[in-house]
Design a protein around this motif. Sequence first.
Motif, PDB file in Angstrom:
ATOM      1  N   MET A 133     -46.164  27.085  -8.172  1.00 29.78           N
ATOM      2  CA  MET A 133     -45.017  27.776  -8.722  1.00 29.78           C
ATOM      3  C   MET A 133     -45.296  28.111 -10.180  1.00 29.78           C
ATOM      4  SD  MET A 133     -41.174  26.311  -8.907  1.00 29.78           S
ATOM      5  CE  MET A 133     -39.938  27.096  -9.845  1.00 29.78           C
ATOM      6  N   ALA A 134     -45.100  29.351 -10.548  1.00 23.73           N
ATOM      7  CA  ALA A 134     -45.328  29.792 -11.920  1.00 23.73           C
ATOM      8  C   ALA A 134     -44.082  29.527 -12.760  1.00 23.73           C
ATOM      9  CB  ALA A 134     -45.661  31.276 -11.951  1.00 23.73           C
ATOM     10  N   TYR A 135     -44.289  29.070 -13.968  1.00 24.13           N
ATOM     11  CA  TYR A 135     -43.183  28.824 -14.887  1.00 24.13           C
ATOM     12  C   TYR A 135     -43.211  29.857 -15.991  1.00 24.13           C
ATOM     13  CZ  TYR A 135     -42.317  24.206 -12.910  1.00 24.13           C
ATOM     14  OH  TYR A 135     -42.016  23.181 -12.077  1.00 24.13           O
ATOM     15  N   ASN A 136     -42.035  30.314 -16.380  1.00 24.09           N
ATOM     16  CA  ASN A 136     -41.881  31.133 -17.573  1.00 24.09           C
ATOM     17  C   ASN A 136     -40.914  30.399 -18.475  1.00 24.09           C
ATOM     18  OD1 ASN A 136     -43.504  33.418 -17.056  1.00 24.09           O
ATOM     19  ND2 ASN A 136     -41.996  34.110 -15.566  1.00 24.09           N
ATOM     20  N   PHE A 137     -41.373  30.013 -19.639  1.00 19.44           N
ATOM     21  CA  PHE A 137     -40.535  29.268 -20.560  1.00 19.44           C
ATOM     22  C   PHE A 137     -39.989  30.195 -21.627  1.00 19.44           C
ATOM     23  CE2 PHE A 137     -43.603  26.111 -19.012  1.00 19.44           C
ATOM     24  CZ  PHE A 137     -42.715  25.226 -18.440  1.00 19.44           C
ATOM     25  N   SER A 138     -38.850  29.824 -22.159  1.00 20.97           N
ATOM     26  CA  SER A 138     -38.274  30.580 -23.265  1.00 20.97           C
ATOM     27  C   SER A 138     -38.948  30.156 -24.565  1.00 20.97           C
ATOM     28  CB  SER A 138     -36.768  30.300 -23.353  1.00 20.97           C
ATOM     29  OG  SER A 138     -36.541  28.965 -23.759  1.00 20.97           O
ATOM     30  N   ALA A 139     -38.789  30.987 -25.583  1.00 25.07           N
ATOM     31  CA  ALA A 139     -39.309  30.633 -26.906  1.00 25.07           C
ATOM     32  C   ALA A 139     -38.655  29.333 -27.379  1.00 25.07           C
ATOM     33  CB  ALA A 139     -39.049  31.759 -27.895  1.00 25.07           C
ATOM     34  N   ASP A 140     -37.389  29.135 -27.048  1.00 21.93           N
ATOM     35  CA  ASP A 140     -36.682  27.914 -27.430  1.00 21.93           C
ATOM     36  C   ASP A 140     -37.387  26.688 -26.854  1.00 21.93           C
ATOM     37  OD1 ASP A 140     -34.294  26.785 -28.755  1.00 21.93           O
ATOM     38  OD2 ASP A 140     -33.724  26.174 -26.728  1.00 21.93           O
ATOM     39  N   GLU A 141     -37.788  26.761 -25.596  1.00 17.39           N
ATOM     40  CA  GLU A 141     -38.478  25.642 -24.965  1.00 17.39           C
ATOM     41  C   GLU A 141     -39.866  25.420 -25.574  1.00 17.39           C
ATOM     42  OE1 GLU A 141     -36.404  25.963 -20.582  1.00 17.39           O
ATOM     43  OE2 GLU A 141     -37.944  27.408 -21.154  1.00 17.39           O
ATOM     44  N   ILE A 142     -40.523  26.503 -25.941  1.00 20.23           N
ATOM     45  CA  ILE A 142     -41.822  26.387 -26.602  1.00 20.23           C
ATOM     46  C   ILE A 142     -41.668  25.656 -27.931  1.00 20.23           C
ATOM     47  CG2 ILE A 142     -43.767  27.653 -27.628  1.00 20.23           C
ATOM     48  CD1 ILE A 142     -43.636  27.833 -24.553  1.00 20.23           C
ATOM     49  N   PHE A 143     -40.599  25.963 -28.666  1.00 26.21           N
ATOM     50  CA  PHE A 143     -40.364  25.269 -29.928  1.00 26.21           C
ATOM     51  C   PHE A 143     -40.071  23.790 -29.710  1.00 26.21           C
ATOM     52  CE2 PHE A 143     -39.867  29.523 -31.763  1.00 26.21           C
ATOM     53  CZ  PHE A 143     -40.694  29.366 -32.857  1.00 26.21           C
ATOM     54  N   GLU A 144     -39.412  23.436 -28.619  1.00 32.57           N
ATOM     55  CA  GLU A 144     -39.208  22.017 -28.306  1.00 32.57           C
ATOM     56  C   GLU A 144     -40.560  21.328 -28.140  1.00 32.57           C
ATOM     57  OE1 GLU A 144     -36.579  19.944 -28.298  1.00 32.57           O
ATOM     58  OE2 GLU A 144     -35.476  21.661 -29.095  1.00 32.57           O
ATOM     59  N   MET A 145     -41.469  21.986 -27.433  1.00 33.10           N
ATOM     60  CA  MET A 145     -42.812  21.428 -27.259  1.00 33.10           C
ATOM     61  C   MET A 145     -43.539  21.325 -28.590  1.00 33.10           C
ATOM     62  SD  MET A 145     -44.948  22.615 -23.990  1.00 33.10           S
ATOM     63  CE  MET A 145     -44.089  24.136 -23.712  1.00 33.10           C
ATOM     64  N   ALA A 146     -43.449  22.367 -29.390  1.00 31.29           N
ATOM     65  CA  ALA A 146     -44.127  22.379 -30.685  1.00 31.29           C
ATOM     66  C   ALA A 146     -43.654  21.218 -31.546  1.00 31.29           C
ATOM     67  CB  ALA A 146     -43.876  23.707 -31.404  1.00 31.29           C
ATOM     68  N   LYS A 147     -42.358  20.973 -31.546  1.00 30.87           N
ATOM     69  CA  LYS A 147     -41.826  19.862 -32.341  1.00 30.87           C
ATOM     70  C   LYS A 147     -42.351  18.526 -31.821  1.00 30.87           C
ATOM     71  CE  LYS A 147     -37.517  21.000 -31.963  1.00 30.87           C
ATOM     72  NZ  LYS A 147     -36.052  21.045 -32.101  1.00 30.87           N
ATOM     73  N   GLN A 148     -42.457  18.376 -30.501  1.00 31.54           N
ATOM     74  CA  GLN A 148     -42.982  17.140 -29.934  1.00 31.54           C
ATOM     75  C   GLN A 148     -44.448  16.948 -30.316  1.00 31.54           C
ATOM     76  OE1 GLN A 148     -41.246  14.674 -28.264  1.00 31.54           O
ATOM     77  NE2 GLN A 148     -43.153  13.569 -28.644  1.00 31.54           N
ATOM     78  N   ILE A 149     -45.208  18.016 -30.270  1.00 32.73           N
ATOM     79  CA  ILE A 149     -46.622  17.944 -30.657  1.00 32.73           C
ATOM     80  C   ILE A 149     -46.742  17.516 -32.114  1.00 32.73           C
ATOM     81  CG2 ILE A 149     -48.682  19.351 -31.083  1.00 32.73           C
ATOM     82  CD1 ILE A 149     -47.897  20.873 -28.438  1.00 32.73           C
ATOM     83  N   GLU A 150     -45.899  18.053 -32.977  1.00 33.59           N
ATOM     84  CA  GLU A 150     -45.922  17.671 -34.388  1.00 33.59           C
ATOM     85  C   GLU A 150     -45.554  16.200 -34.557  1.00 33.59           C
ATOM     86  OE1 GLU A 150     -47.174  19.634 -36.790  1.00 33.59           O
ATOM     87  OE2 GLU A 150     -47.481  21.154 -35.248  1.00 33.59           O
ATOM     88  N   ARG A 151     -44.567  15.721 -33.800  1.00 38.14           N
ATOM     89  CA  ARG A 151     -44.199  14.292 -33.867  1.00 38.14           C
ATOM     90  C   ARG A 151     -45.380  13.429 -33.430  1.00 38.14           C
ATOM     91  NH1 ARG A 151     -39.069  16.510 -32.296  1.00 38.14           N
ATOM     92  NH2 ARG A 151     -39.567  16.303 -30.076  1.00 38.14           N
ATOM     93  N   ASN A 152     -46.091  13.866 -32.390  1.00 38.32           N
ATOM     94  CA  ASN A 152     -47.279  13.136 -31.943  1.00 38.32           C
ATOM     95  C   ASN A 152     -48.343  13.125 -33.040  1.00 38.32           C
ATOM     96  OD1 ASN A 152     -45.944  12.899 -29.502  1.00 38.32           O
ATOM     97  ND2 ASN A 152     -47.222  14.379 -28.432  1.00 38.32           N
ATOM     98  N   GLY A 153     -48.474  14.235 -33.753  1.00 37.73           N
ATOM     99  CA  GLY A 153     -49.427  14.313 -34.854  1.00 37.73           C
ATOM    100  C   GLY A 153     -49.088  13.360 -35.983  1.00 37.73           C
ATOM    101  N   VAL A 154     -47.802  13.228 -36.275  1.00 40.24           N
ATOM    102  CA  VAL A 154     -47.363  12.287 -37.318  1.00 40.24           C
ATOM    103  C   VAL A 154     -47.844  10.883 -36.969  1.00 40.24           C
ATOM    104  CG1 VAL A 154     -45.332  11.137 -38.324  1.00 40.24           C
ATOM    105  CG2 VAL A 154     -45.354  13.632 -38.064  1.00 40.24           C
ATOM    106  N   ILE A 155     -47.644  10.483 -35.732  1.00 41.67           N
ATOM    107  CA  ILE A 155     -48.062   9.146 -35.284  1.00 41.67           C
ATOM    108  C   ILE A 155     -49.577   8.997 -35.405  1.00 41.67           C
ATOM    109  CG2 ILE A 155     -48.226   7.629 -33.267  1.00 41.67           C
ATOM    110  CD1 ILE A 155     -45.467   8.907 -32.405  1.00 41.67           C
ATOM    111  N   PHE A 156     -50.322  10.007 -34.950  1.00 38.69           N
ATOM    112  CA  PHE A 156     -51.784   9.973 -35.011  1.00 38.69           C
ATOM    113  C   PHE A 156     -52.266   9.767 -36.447  1.00 38.69           C
ATOM    114  CE2 PHE A 156     -55.802  12.162 -35.759  1.00 38.69           C
ATOM    115  CZ  PHE A 156     -56.623  11.617 -34.781  1.00 38.69           C
ATOM    116  N   TYR A 157     -51.761  10.580 -37.382  1.00 43.46           N
ATOM    117  CA  TYR A 157     -52.226  10.492 -38.767  1.00 43.46           C
ATOM    118  C   TYR A 157     -51.788   9.199 -39.441  1.00 43.46           C
ATOM    119  CZ  TYR A 157     -53.896  15.270 -38.437  1.00 43.46           C
ATOM    120  OH  TYR A 157     -54.578  16.402 -38.070  1.00 43.46           O
ATOM    121  N   ARG A 158     -50.618   8.704 -39.112  1.00 41.83           N
ATOM    122  CA  ARG A 158     -50.186   7.421 -39.695  1.00 41.83           C
ATOM    123  C   ARG A 158     -51.061   6.273 -39.200  1.00 41.83           C
ATOM    124  NH1 ARG A 158     -43.639   8.122 -39.585  1.00 41.83           N
ATOM    125  NH2 ARG A 158     -43.558   9.564 -41.350  1.00 41.83           N
ATOM    126  N   GLN A 159     -51.367   6.279 -37.904  1.00 42.32           N
ATOM    127  CA  GLN A 159     -52.242   5.235 -37.372  1.00 42.32           C
ATOM    128  C   GLN A 159     -53.634   5.333 -37.990  1.00 42.32           C
ATOM    129  OE1 GLN A 159     -51.989   5.769 -33.114  1.00 42.32           O
ATOM    130  NE2 GLN A 159     -50.170   4.481 -32.955  1.00 42.32           N
TER     131      GLN A 159
END
Length: 157
Positions: free
Chosen positions: A1-27
């Motif tokens: 099944m193909a998914y089409n995400f909205s820009a809003d959903e992409i930004f949710e992912m982007a924010k999560q990736i940035e939060r993951n990056g914060v943890i990586f750099y702090r560790q």
Amino acid sequence: MAYNFSADEIFEMAKQIERNGVIFYRQAADSIEAAKEKSFLLGLSAMEESHERIFEQMQKELAGQEKESQVFDPMEEAVLYLKALADTRIFFKKETPKNNMKEILKSAIEAEKESIVFYLGMKEMVKGEVGKKRVDGIIKEEMSHIRLLSGKLMENK
């Protein structure tokens, strides 16, 4: 099944990736003893936090149709799916090299490259030119990270 995400959903992912990056750099910073290197890594963590705020602001500027999901989601599971996708793709369960700045930088560059590839793929799932341009903004932010990390890696050779 193909998914089409909205820009809003992409930004949710982007924010999560940035939060993951914060943890990586702090560790990574916790594993380094040299004050200058620790400070650099904590600075990168702060940049990730700043990028999350930038993405939050960009997300707030989305027009009505850009916020609409392109996925039928009566149970509202799309955001959970996107979070899991972001968590398992970028900065996830990467062994943070301990007390080795060169290896930390290499690992961080690889994660940033993965995030760009991820966003390029996700861009194809966003409907409309305005949404695609907003995803391009995320990609440019991540490219700036690679330039900064690469410069620091060259200093450490």
